[in-house]
Motif scaffolding. Structure first.
Motif, short mmCIF file in Angstrom:
data_model
loop_
_atom_site.label_atom_id
_atom_site.label_comp_id
_atom_site.label_asym_id
_atom_site.label_seq_id
_atom_site.Cartn_x
_atom_site.Cartn_y
_atom_site.Cartn_z
N ASP A 1 33.71 12.86 55.24
CA ASP A 1 32.44 12.85 54.36
C ASP A 1 31.88 14.15 54.13
O ASP A 1 30.48 13.93 54.35
CB ASP A 1 31.73 11.73 55.07
N VAL A 2 32.32 14.98 53.80
CA VAL A 2 31.48 16.09 53.25
C VAL A 2 31.09 16.16 52.04
O VAL A 2 31.69 15.82 50.87
CB VAL A 2 32.68 17.53 53.31
N VAL A 3 29.77 16.38 51.89
CA VAL A 3 28.93 16.10 50.50
C VAL A 3 29.43 17.42 49.79
O VAL A 3 28.88 18.72 50.04
CB VAL A 3 27.45 16.18 50.78
N LEU A 4 30.39 17.45 48.95
CA LEU A 4 30.78 18.44 48.18
C LEU A 4 30.03 18.80 47.04
O LEU A 4 29.86 20.08 46.88
CB LEU A 4 32.14 18.35 47.63
N ALA A 5 29.45 17.88 46.23
CA ALA A 5 28.47 18.09 45.14
C ALA A 5 27.53 17.47 44.99
O ALA A 5 27.72 16.25 45.14
CB ALA A 5 29.42 18.16 43.91
#
Length: 498
Positions: free
Chosen positions: A355-359
């Motif tokens: 769940d990495v917030v990429l954008a």
């Protein structure tokens, strides 16, 4: 200026039956069909995202006057002093309200006033007089209303005329804020109203209670006027519920074109593998992720959709190990009022972060509008977050513009997504990369334009290239330089020397 006005015929004849309790209407002769009503309030916020725009980006203001008020924290508007009539033949409630609302922004150059706000349950609409530039347009239809028995929390849908008044074509057909019409202090006796164009000269009821629509009938003149027993259960113009579970969907995203070029044709001399339901367009093109699940609410303009599929970037091979080995999977888009986030599970050189917030995402419209049970958003702007920059090794800086995002979700099982398939799947190529005829490939795009199919998804691809060497047998070396604007800092892993 010609007035924007339409006096529609009754759209809900016999649709709103009013319960009058123990009392009966004491009616006589010519005006026997009408009974007077008074002391009503209408509460409606127009649209929450519009209020946010006026006081936010436009640096404007709302100024209620003459009996109108606004709830705290830029809330909904209430117009009081409602008077009108109940028609026992057509069962229509018609009310006019006191007060006005000025909406102004010097920065964006608009100044308009809404007054003489009216609600007609028979026509299922809200109208108002609109004053702008010194000219008043009478009875402008602002919203179609899904009338309910209690007349509280009724769904509204903005009209074409409202879109003109509010200054954006995107508002046409958009869900407005819920509407509530209630009698503030039900009197024991209801004297004839004063000052209302719809006033009746017939005797008042011997006892009067707040009109409670009890019937249900749909209209051929207004698709949004179908009656329900509960606002939350009513359907939108397209037949889909205004909120619920997503049946299917696709996400189109290329991550970043220069990065794809760097991996396949640049110094990385690597390959890109789409798997698990994801596909890649021919010619080292964009990726499509499929089988969306999640929830939506077109009234609140919120959506959360998770997509199947993974894409692996692999390059800088040395003795069977890779300096670049990055996998993105579990892509999820979350939007609220036109802005939101793109998250993914990120695996890089054997380490996984969920769940990495990429954008950060910004859509071209704040409204989620369904057509044929499908919500589609194209060219959604995606800007790299700090966490996303770290996922790319720190070479791309926070705020870097990534490839735009295209999103389509189906709200029902039989809805047709833009690719023409009801199941949301993209056409699968043969796994031969750029030579495929279908426009998408589910195999591997390799350096120099060569491709090869994979088995077993990402895991199989890693094993087939020797990347299953234990971490303890590998070491880190220097970072590699990349093509202009295309690069990523890669920690090159090499086997330890004996």
């Amino acid at each position: 200026m010609a007035a924007i006005s339409r006096r529609r015929p009754l759209a809900l004849a016999a649709a709103v039956a009013v319960a009058l309790g123990a009392g009966a209407l004491a009616v006589t002769s010519a005006s026997a069909a009408e009974a007077p009503l008074k002391d009503y309030e209408l509460t409606w916020g127009i649209k929450q995202s519009y209020r946010s725009y006026v006081t936010g980006m436009a640096a404007g203001s709302f100024t209620p006057a003459g009996g109108a008020t606004q709830a705290a924290d830029n809330g909904a508007f209430t117009f009081a002093g409602g008077t009108g009539t109940y028609d026992s033949d057509t069962h229509a409630v018609r009310l006019g309200f006191a007060g006005s609302l000025k909406i102004a922004s010097k920065l964006h150059g608009f100044d308009l006033t809404l007054s003489d706000v009216r609600f007609d349950s028979g026509a299922a609409e809200i109208t108002a007089d609109v004053t702008s530039g010194g000219t008043t347009q009478d009875d402008v239809p602002l919203a179609d209303v899904t009338v309910t028995r209690t007349m509280t929390g009724m769904e509204t849908r903005l009209t074409k005329e409202a879109a003109t008044v509010l200054g954006s074509a995107s508002y046409e057909g958009a869900a407005g804020d819920p509407l509530t019409v209630v009698q503030k202090t039900p009197p024991t006796q209801s004297p004839s109203p004063t000052g209302s164009p719809s006033s009746s000269t017939s005797p008042s009821p011997t006892t009067s209670t707040s009109p409670k629509p009890t019937g249900s009938a749909s209209s051929t003149a207004s698709p949004s006027a179908s009656q329900t027993t509960s606002p939350s259960a009513s359907a939108s113009e397209t037949g889909a519920a205004t909120q619920g579970d997503i049946a299917d969907g696709t996400l189109g995203w290329g991550v970043k074109q220069s990065f794809r070029t760097y991996v396949v044709d640049g110094p990385a001399k690597g390959r890109i593998t789409a798997s698990g339901g994801a596909t890649q367009a021919s010619g080292n093109g964009d990726f499509t992720f499929t089988e969306a699940t999640g929830t939506y609410d077109t009234d609140a303009d919120t959506l959360k959709a998770a997509f199947k599929g993974a894409v692996n970037f692999k390059g800088h091979e040395a003795n069977g190990s890779y300096g670049l080995d990055l996998t993105l999977s579990g892509l999820t888009v979350e939007l609220d009022g036109g802005t939101g986030e793109l998250t993914a599970d990120v695996e890089s050189l054997g380490r996984t972060s969920d769940d990495v917030v990429l954008a950060h995402l910004t859509a071209g419209t704040s409204d989620l509008k369904a057509e044929d049970d499908v919500i589609s958003l194209d060219d959604v702007t995606a800007e790299l977050t700090k966490a996303g920059a770290q996922a790319f090794g720190g070479f791309y800086t926070e705020g870097t513009v990534l490839d735009p995002v295209d999103l389509s979700v189906a709200l029902s099982d039989d809805a047709q997504l833009p690719d023409g398939n009801g199941d949301g799947g993209s056409g699968n190529g043969s796994g031969t990369g750029g030579s495929g005829d279908s426009g998408t490939t589910s195999g591997t795009t390799g350096g120099g334009g060569t491709t090869g199919s994979t088995t077993g998804g990402v895991t199989g691809a890693l094993a087939s290239t020797g990347s299953d060497v234990p971490t303890g047998a590998l070491g880190a070396a220097a970072a590699v330089t990349v093509a202009a604007g295309a690069g990523v800092v890669i920690a090159v892993r090499r086997r330890r020397q004996a």
